[in-house]
Design an enzyme around this catalytic site. Structure first.
Site, PDB file in Angstrom:
ATOM      1  N   GLY A   1     -28.941 -13.172 -21.377  1.00 56.02           N
ATOM      2  CA  GLY A   1     -27.592 -13.294 -21.917  1.00 56.02           C
ATOM      3  C   GLY A   1     -27.272 -14.592 -22.614  1.00 56.02           C
TER       4      GLY A   1
ATOM      5  N   CYS B   1      -7.662 -39.682 -13.320  1.00 65.63           N
ATOM      6  CA  CYS B   1      -8.731 -40.249 -12.497  1.00 65.63           C
ATOM      7  C   CYS B   1      -8.114 -40.852 -11.228  1.00 65.63           C
ATOM      8  CB  CYS B   1      -9.463 -41.313 -13.308  1.00 65.63           C
ATOM      9  SG  CYS B   1     -10.596 -42.308 -12.331  1.00 65.63           S
TER      10      CYS B   1
ATOM     11  N   GLN C   1     -26.310 -22.042 -18.256  1.00 58.37           N
ATOM     12  CA  GLN C   1     -25.414 -22.693 -19.220  1.00 58.37           C
ATOM     13  C   GLN C   1     -23.968 -22.381 -18.878  1.00 58.37           C
ATOM     14  OE1 GLN C   1     -27.124 -21.984 -23.442  1.00 58.37           O
ATOM     15  NE2 GLN C   1     -28.085 -20.516 -22.099  1.00 58.37           N
TER      16      GLN C   1
ATOM     17  N   HIS D   1     -24.523 -27.270 -18.209  1.00 58.02           N
ATOM     18  CA  HIS D   1     -23.373 -27.551 -19.079  1.00 58.02           C
ATOM     19  C   HIS D   1     -22.121 -27.903 -18.271  1.00 58.02           C
ATOM     20  CE1 HIS D   1     -25.274 -25.280 -22.728  1.00 58.02           C
ATOM     21  NE2 HIS D   1     -25.836 -26.443 -22.472  1.00 58.02           N
TER      22      HIS D   1
ATOM     23  N   GLU E   1     -28.622  -8.015 -27.562  1.00 58.75           N
ATOM     24  CA  GLU E   1     -29.014  -8.100 -28.977  1.00 58.75           C
ATOM     25  C   GLU E   1     -30.277  -8.924 -29.164  1.00 58.75           C
ATOM     26  OE1 GLU E   1     -25.689 -10.000 -30.796  1.00 58.75           O
ATOM     27  OE2 GLU E   1     -24.339  -8.325 -30.352  1.00 58.75           O
TER      28      GLU E   1
HETATM   29  P1  OAD Z   1     -23.088 -17.108 -26.399  1.00 58.27           P
HETATM   30  O1  OAD Z   1     -21.664 -16.636 -26.387  1.00 58.27           O
HETATM   31  O2  OAD Z   1     -23.531 -17.952 -27.528  1.00 58.27           O
HETATM   32  O3  OAD Z   1     -24.075 -15.874 -26.332  1.00 58.27           O
HETATM   33  C1  OAD Z   1     -23.911 -14.823 -25.409  1.00 58.27           C
HETATM   34  C2  OAD Z   1     -25.115 -13.944 -25.488  1.00 58.27           C
HETATM   35  O4  OAD Z   1     -25.006 -12.955 -24.474  1.00 58.27           O
HETATM   36  C3  OAD Z   1     -25.295 -13.213 -26.815  1.00 58.27           C
HETATM   37  O5  OAD Z   1     -26.657 -13.345 -27.221  1.00 58.27           O
HETATM   38  C4  OAD Z   1     -24.944 -11.752 -26.476  1.00 58.27           C
HETATM   39  O6  OAD Z   1     -25.719 -10.834 -27.242  1.00 58.27           O
HETATM   40  C5  OAD Z   1     -25.334 -11.689 -25.023  1.00 58.27           C
HETATM   41  N1  OAD Z   1     -24.582 -10.698 -24.218  1.00 58.27           N
HETATM   42  C6  OAD Z   1     -23.259 -10.413 -24.272  1.00 58.27           C
HETATM   43  N2  OAD Z   1     -22.923  -9.532 -23.317  1.00 58.27           N
HETATM   44  C7  OAD Z   1     -24.067  -9.242 -22.636  1.00 58.27           C
HETATM   45  C8  OAD Z   1     -24.370  -8.398 -21.536  1.00 58.27           C
HETATM   46  N3  OAD Z   1     -23.448  -7.665 -20.896  1.00 58.27           N
HETATM   47  N4  OAD Z   1     -25.659  -8.346 -21.106  1.00 58.27           N
HETATM   48  C9  OAD Z   1     -26.634  -9.074 -21.726  1.00 58.27           C
HETATM   49  N5  OAD Z   1     -26.389  -9.895 -22.764  1.00 58.27           N
HETATM   50  C10 OAD Z   1     -25.127  -9.976 -23.222  1.00 58.27           C
HETATM   51  O7  OAD Z   1     -23.311 -17.847 -24.990  1.00 58.27           O
HETATM   52  P2  OAD Z   1     -24.439 -18.852 -24.556  1.00 58.27           P
HETATM   53  O8  OAD Z   1     -25.739 -18.573 -25.219  1.00 58.27           O
HETATM   54  O9  OAD Z   1     -24.396 -18.914 -23.068  1.00 58.27           O
HETATM   55  O10 OAD Z   1     -21.741 -24.642 -23.646  1.00 58.27           O
HETATM   56  O11 OAD Z   1     -23.857 -20.200 -25.115  1.00 58.27           O
HETATM   57  C11 OAD Z   1     -24.508 -21.379 -24.832  1.00 58.27           C
HETATM   58  C12 OAD Z   1     -23.591 -22.522 -24.747  1.00 58.27           C
HETATM   59  O12 OAD Z   1     -22.944 -22.740 -25.992  1.00 58.27           O
HETATM   60  C13 OAD Z   1     -22.445 -22.377 -23.786  1.00 58.27           C
HETATM   61  O13 OAD Z   1     -22.834 -22.673 -22.471  1.00 58.27           O
HETATM   62  C14 OAD Z   1     -21.496 -23.421 -24.301  1.00 58.27           C
HETATM   63  C15 OAD Z   1     -21.915 -23.598 -25.765  1.00 58.27           C
HETATM   64  O14 OAD Z   1     -22.441 -24.847 -26.000  1.00 58.27           O
HETATM   65  C16 OAD Z   1     -20.665 -25.348 -23.240  1.00 58.27           C
HETATM   66  O15 OAD Z   1     -19.523 -24.995 -23.392  1.00 58.27           O
HETATM   67  C17 OAD Z   1     -20.959 -26.623 -22.569  1.00 58.27           C
END
Ligand code: OAD
Length: 252
Positions: free
Chosen positions: A191, A149, A87, A107, A219
């Site tokens: 993550g 563009c 993502q 994404h 978490e």
């Molecule tokens: P989030 O910011 O929602 O979640 C990050 C996750 O990583 C959380 O569950 C944290 O607990 C975990 N985390 C943080 N630091 C960590 C570490 N050092 N080791 C392990 N885990 C850790 O990010 P995503 O789930 O990636 O899309 O968000 C998904 C998508 O939401 C993004 O790609 C974005 C949005 O839609 C776009 O922008 C297109």
């Protein structure tokens, strides 16, 4: 393998939903979910661009970490059986050395742009002459002139999936990823907070196909609930845990 923002956190890139993700426009603080929308881009394109150019700068400064590198080793060891669905738009998996054919960036890519009116589907690298912006710095007229563009001369947009848009195959590999998930034997999720649609499909299609699901996160999160009854959960930082998982898989 399914990765989210937590995998790049140790490279210094703020996670999407962490407290550093907020952005101020005028007197108002926006949550990323409000800004990463087509609607926001229509209403205030240069403010949205400013946010992306700031984040693009952060991503360019960042270096891949041990977690990204561990996944390169896994891809090298299993060239025909490894897929990395990410993502993350930061490009760090590719910069670490993961192969194009292994990485499915569902994404988009924050270093790329495409025609906002979609006169052509092609995406191109944001020109090198476009600088990283500081927080709160507006997009200058010179930079605006570069964010266009190449074909129709209209405004370009970041090549990322927004919350009010749908996944497609051409840009975001949705069909390929669904097909591969339904053939998986093991799905390691790292993550991610499990808030988006295609990642859910990856995990549930894999689960239905009998894959072992493992969740790695600092978490608890909804994927952990699924993994608890399957391959298990690992609670800790991604870089060390991915290194350990890959070491274990390659020995086993
Ligand atoms: P989030 O910011 O929602 O979640 C990050 C996750 O990583 C959380 O569950 C944290 O607990 C975990 N985390 C943080 N630091 C960590 C570490 N050092 N080791 C392990 N885990 C850790 O990010 P995503 O789930 O990636 O899309 O968000 C998904 C998508 O939401 C993004 O790609 C974005 C949005 O839609 C776009 O922008 C297109």
């Amino acid at each position: 393998m399914l990765t989210g923002a937590g995998v790049s956190a140790e490279s210094g890139i703020p996670t999407f939903r962490g407290k550093e993700g907020y952005w101020t426009v005028g007197a108002r603080e926006y949550h990323p979910q409000e800004l990463a929308t087509h609607q926001a881009f229509e209403r205030m394109p240069w403010e949205v661009w400013a946010w992306y150019l700031y984040r693009r700068g952060v991503c360019r400064q960042a270096e891949p970490n041990a977690g990204h590198r561990a996944l390169v080793r896994l891809g090298e060891a299993l060239p025909e059986r490894f897929v990395l669905v990410t993502q993350n738009v930061d490009g760090l998996h590719a910069r670490a050395g993961s192969l194009d054919r292994h990485v499915k960036a569902i994404h988009g890519d924050i270093q790329q742009m495409r025609c906002a009116r979609a006169c052509v589907p092609d995406r191109v690298a944001i020109p090198d002459a476009v600088p990283a912006l500081a927080k709160g710095e507006p997009v200058s007229d010179e930079v605006k002139a570069l964010l266009v563009c190449g074909r129709c001369g209209g405004m370009a947009r970041p090549h990322v999936l927004w919350f009010d848009e749908s996944y497609d195959e051409e840009r975001y590999h949705v069909e390929t990823v669904r097909r591969l998930a339904a053939e998986a034997a093991l799905v390691v999720v790292a993550g991610t907070s499990a808030q988006t649609n295609l990642p859910w499909q990856v995990v549930t299609l894999g689960q239905r196909a009998g894959a072992t699901i493992v969740d790695l996160n600092l978490e608890d999160n909804p994927f952990g609930e699924i993994a608890k009854n399957s391959g298990g959960v690992i609670r800790g930082p991604a870089a060390a845990a991915l290194t350990a998982i890959v070491d274990r898989l390659l020995v086993g």
